[in-house]
Scaffold this active site. Sequence first.
Site, PDB file in Angstrom:
ATOM      1  N   HIS A  99       5.275  10.595  -6.265  1.00 45.62           N
ATOM      2  CA  HIS A  99       5.303   9.382  -6.163  1.00 45.62           C
ATOM      3  C   HIS A  99       4.017   8.839  -7.008  1.00 45.62           C
ATOM      4  O   HIS A  99       3.201   9.248  -6.873  1.00 45.62           O
ATOM      5  CB  HIS A  99       5.627   8.600  -5.165  1.00 45.62           C
ATOM      6  CG  HIS A  99       5.981   7.297  -4.985  1.00 45.62           C
ATOM      7  ND1 HIS A  99       7.331   7.095  -4.694  1.00 45.62           N
ATOM      8  CD2 HIS A  99       5.433   5.981  -5.212  1.00 45.62           C
ATOM      9  CE1 HIS A  99       7.607   5.625  -5.009  1.00 45.62           C
ATOM     10  NE2 HIS A  99       6.402   5.121  -5.033  1.00 45.62           N
ATOM     11  N   ASP A 178      11.514  -1.933   2.927  1.00 47.33           N
ATOM     12  CA  ASP A 178      10.593  -2.057   1.656  1.00 47.33           C
ATOM     13  C   ASP A 178      11.304  -2.700   0.503  1.00 47.33           C
ATOM     14  O   ASP A 178      10.476  -3.173  -0.339  1.00 47.33           O
ATOM     15  CB  ASP A 178      10.169  -0.567   1.352  1.00 47.33           C
ATOM     16  CG  ASP A 178       9.296  -0.329  -0.045  1.00 47.33           C
ATOM     17  OD1 ASP A 178       8.457  -0.958  -0.148  1.00 47.33           O
ATOM     18  OD2 ASP A 178      10.016   0.181  -0.912  1.00 47.33           O
ATOM     19  N   ARG A 185       6.728  -9.115  -2.657  1.00 49.44           N
ATOM     20  CA  ARG A 185       5.198  -8.954  -3.082  1.00 49.44           C
ATOM     21  C   ARG A 185       5.021  -9.234  -4.519  1.00 49.44           C
ATOM     22  O   ARG A 185       3.935  -9.797  -4.892  1.00 49.44           O
ATOM     23  CB  ARG A 185       4.699  -7.595  -2.773  1.00 49.44           C
ATOM     24  CG  ARG A 185       4.516  -7.363  -1.187  1.00 49.44           C
ATOM     25  CD  ARG A 185       4.607  -5.975  -0.969  1.00 49.44           C
ATOM     26  NE  ARG A 185       3.361  -5.267  -1.741  1.00 49.44           N
ATOM     27  CZ  ARG A 185       3.467  -3.913  -2.195  1.00 49.44           C
ATOM     28  NH1 ARG A 185       4.393  -3.143  -1.895  1.00 49.44           N
ATOM     29  NH2 ARG A 185       2.548  -3.359  -2.659  1.00 49.44           N
ATOM     30  N   SER A 200       4.551   0.946   1.733  1.00 51.75           N
ATOM     31  CA  SER A 200       5.720   0.955   0.999  1.00 51.75           C
ATOM     32  C   SER A 200       6.020   2.505   0.375  1.00 51.75           C
ATOM     33  O   SER A 200       7.111   2.880   0.600  1.00 51.75           O
ATOM     34  CB  SER A 200       5.297   0.062  -0.367  1.00 51.75           C
ATOM     35  OG  SER A 200       6.198   0.248  -1.370  1.00 51.75           O
ATOM     36  N   LYS A 204       8.912   5.110   2.166  1.00 48.88           N
ATOM     37  CA  LYS A 204      10.077   5.821   1.348  1.00 48.88           C
ATOM     38  C   LYS A 204       9.960   7.168   1.316  1.00 48.88           C
ATOM     39  O   LYS A 204      11.086   8.040   1.383  1.00 48.88           O
ATOM     40  CB  LYS A 204      10.164   5.331  -0.150  1.00 48.88           C
ATOM     41  CG  LYS A 204      10.300   3.765  -0.376  1.00 48.88           C
ATOM     42  CD  LYS A 204      10.328   3.118  -1.938  1.00 48.88           C
ATOM     43  CE  LYS A 204       8.940   3.095  -2.306  1.00 48.88           C
ATOM     44  NZ  LYS A 204       8.517   2.062  -3.130  1.00 48.88           N
TER      45      LYS A 204
HETATM   46  N1  URA Z   1       4.746   1.928  -5.542  1.00 41.76           N
HETATM   47  C1  URA Z   1       5.552   1.655  -4.448  1.00 41.76           C
HETATM   48  O1  URA Z   1       6.654   2.319  -4.233  1.00 41.76           O
HETATM   49  N2  URA Z   1       5.290   0.590  -3.944  1.00 41.76           N
HETATM   50  C2  URA Z   1       3.995   0.007  -3.900  1.00 41.76           C
HETATM   51  O2  URA Z   1       3.687  -1.023  -3.271  1.00 41.76           O
HETATM   52  C3  URA Z   1       3.211   0.280  -5.220  1.00 41.76           C
HETATM   53  C4  URA Z   1       3.744   1.356  -6.125  1.00 41.76           C
END
Ligand code: URA
Length: 449
Positions: A99, A178, A185, A200, A204
Amino acid sequence: MSIAQKKFYEKYKIEDKIMNILDIIAKKRDKKELSKEEIEYFIENYTNGNIADYQAAALIMAIYLNGMTKEETTHLTIAMANSGDVLDLSELGIVVDKHSTGGVGDKITLILMPIMAALGVVVAKMSGRGLGFTGGTADKLESIPGYRTNISEEEFRNNVKEIGISLITQTANLAPADKKLYALRDTISCTDSIPLIASSIMSKKIAAGANKVVLDVTCGRGAFMKNKEEAVKLSNVMKQIGELAGKETICVITNMNEPLGNAVGNSLEMIETINSLKGNMPEDVKEVVLELGSYILKLAGKGEDIEKNKIEIENCINSGKAYKKFIELIQRQGGDISYCENTEKFEKARYQESIIFEEGYISKIDAEKIGKIACNLGAGRIKKEDKIDMSAGIIVNKKVGDYIKKEDIVAILYSNSKEKIEEAREMIKQAITITDKKVEKEKMILGII
Ligand code: URA
């Protein structure tokens, strides 16, 4: 009172009073620490619609301004992960997830994950959409006509089992808290906050079921973390949460001062991805792909030696195996692969404008400004319901340190709106700086945590 209501009241009762969102907002506004129960109350009730967007926005802004302790961030992450399904992918063996904390021109997942799958790593990855001035992998994938990012969990698992890779967007019931908070956000200028980004991303990663995680923590003008100190802080918080959840986690801090590669915008980045997998990869992109990929191979048990892993990755690209795997993925998920074979097929924006500068060395390409200009041209969302213009964006042909002559085309703007091109023409002059002194290129890999 039903059994469910009774349980709810028992869980969220403080002294003789039931919890309520107004007290929680006031507590965070007044810089006090929220309890696990208060955080769970907020997440449960925001996800199911009992708490309104404007109340959630107030609490998120209070968190943004006043921060969270490590304990609060961990409780928030776990509550968000548990707001929907938590997948169990143990039947697939070692699954390594990747990620990025977001960037401008960041197409690393699209290039790297097919390479990893071609090298035998099981890739089961859910990606996000654009947030703020940064782009999202799911949006970029959808620039290939027919590609389905929202397949069922069953199809996702089958694709992973049968071809070793699936790239999708977050399923409806994976960390739904999220999904709502991420979109919120984005519209209230609360993206660049360590507890909000860490919760966040890690919610995930916990819900998506992989057992190892490699995080690309971007750092610089085009990232949410503007300096290395902040990037290290975010890395430490995410690593600690990952390890608490039993997932070996490695953070690679990468440079995001200038856009990654040359393309910014959905189909423009997809074309750059396809060309990269065909062996024509920009140097800065390659550096990040090799570093992250080597750590993924290490975590997957495919090679302990980082330098040897880099050679394996280069061989995989040069042999055409990585591109072949990419095509297999696109085809499997309904995408029209003729667009990959011939990238001229991607729809072109109606208006294109070439930008030239005075002669000299490029000393700065401000990735945040470039991201915002691309977003204004139509490549991103300003409101959460906005539709993206897949063909909009910017190609920046040059990199920091390059010498440019008067006739060189430094950037090309793409949009379907003439007015937006006119606005961007002025803005791009502020985003790129030229000097007469030689400028060194910057390092791409800033640290490993
Ligand atoms: N990527 C994400 O999944 N969440 C964030 O808040 C920022 C980048």
